[in-house]
Design an enzyme around this catalytic site. Structure first.
Site, short mmCIF file in Angstrom:
data_model
loop_
_atom_site.label_atom_id
_atom_site.label_comp_id
_atom_site.label_asym_id
_atom_site.label_seq_id
_atom_site.Cartn_x
_atom_site.Cartn_y
_atom_site.Cartn_z
N ARG A 16 42.33 83.93 -35.84
CA ARG A 16 42.35 82.57 -35.64
C ARG A 16 43.45 81.88 -34.61
NH1 ARG A 16 40.10 80.93 -41.81
NH2 ARG A 16 38.14 81.64 -41.43
N ARG A 89 58.81 98.48 -40.05
CA ARG A 89 57.94 99.02 -41.00
C ARG A 89 58.61 100.40 -41.29
NH1 ARG A 89 56.80 101.53 -36.27
NH2 ARG A 89 55.76 103.56 -36.04
#
Length: 118
Positions: A16, A89
């Site tokens: 979005r 990560r």
């Protein structure tokens, strides 16, 4: 399951925010990192659940539960780090991999102890 739902919701929010309609998986780099982080966590979840289940039954529930909680925490940190920068990560990735190997060792030792006892 709540972790997987949280990760999926983050992908929806990123879609979005950057106006990327499904089934597209390319776009803004932040969206791509969020999408990959969610996919990577989802790919390892069946392995984690299987090892957690076998280790919990055949080794020790308390030790297995502690390893499981640490694994979930490391995957959350992995997801958060990956969404900010790809290098973010690595630390949690190594921790979660180590915990999967530990769960594998617990499961195997529990299975061996169970079947050699007969």
């Amino acid at each position: 399951v709540l972790f997987l739902a949280y990760f999926a919701m983050q992908v929806i929010y990123a879609r979005r925010k950057y106006k990327i309609a499904p089934p597209e998986t390319r776009g803004h780099p932040e969206f791509e990192r969020t999408f990959r982080a969610q996919a990577n966590c989802s790919e390892y979840f069946p392995i984690f659940i299987s090892l957690l289940w076998v280790a919990g039954i055949f080794f020790h529930q308390g030790v297995t539960a502690a390893c499981g909680l640490l694994y979930l925490y490391s995957r959350l940190k992995y997801f958060q780090g990956y969404t900010q920068a790809a290098q973010g990560r690595l630390g949690p990735l190594y921790a979660s991999a180590w915990l999967l190997w530990l769960l594998l060792g617990l499961a195997l030792s529990g299975l061996l102890a169970h079947f050699l006892e007969l």
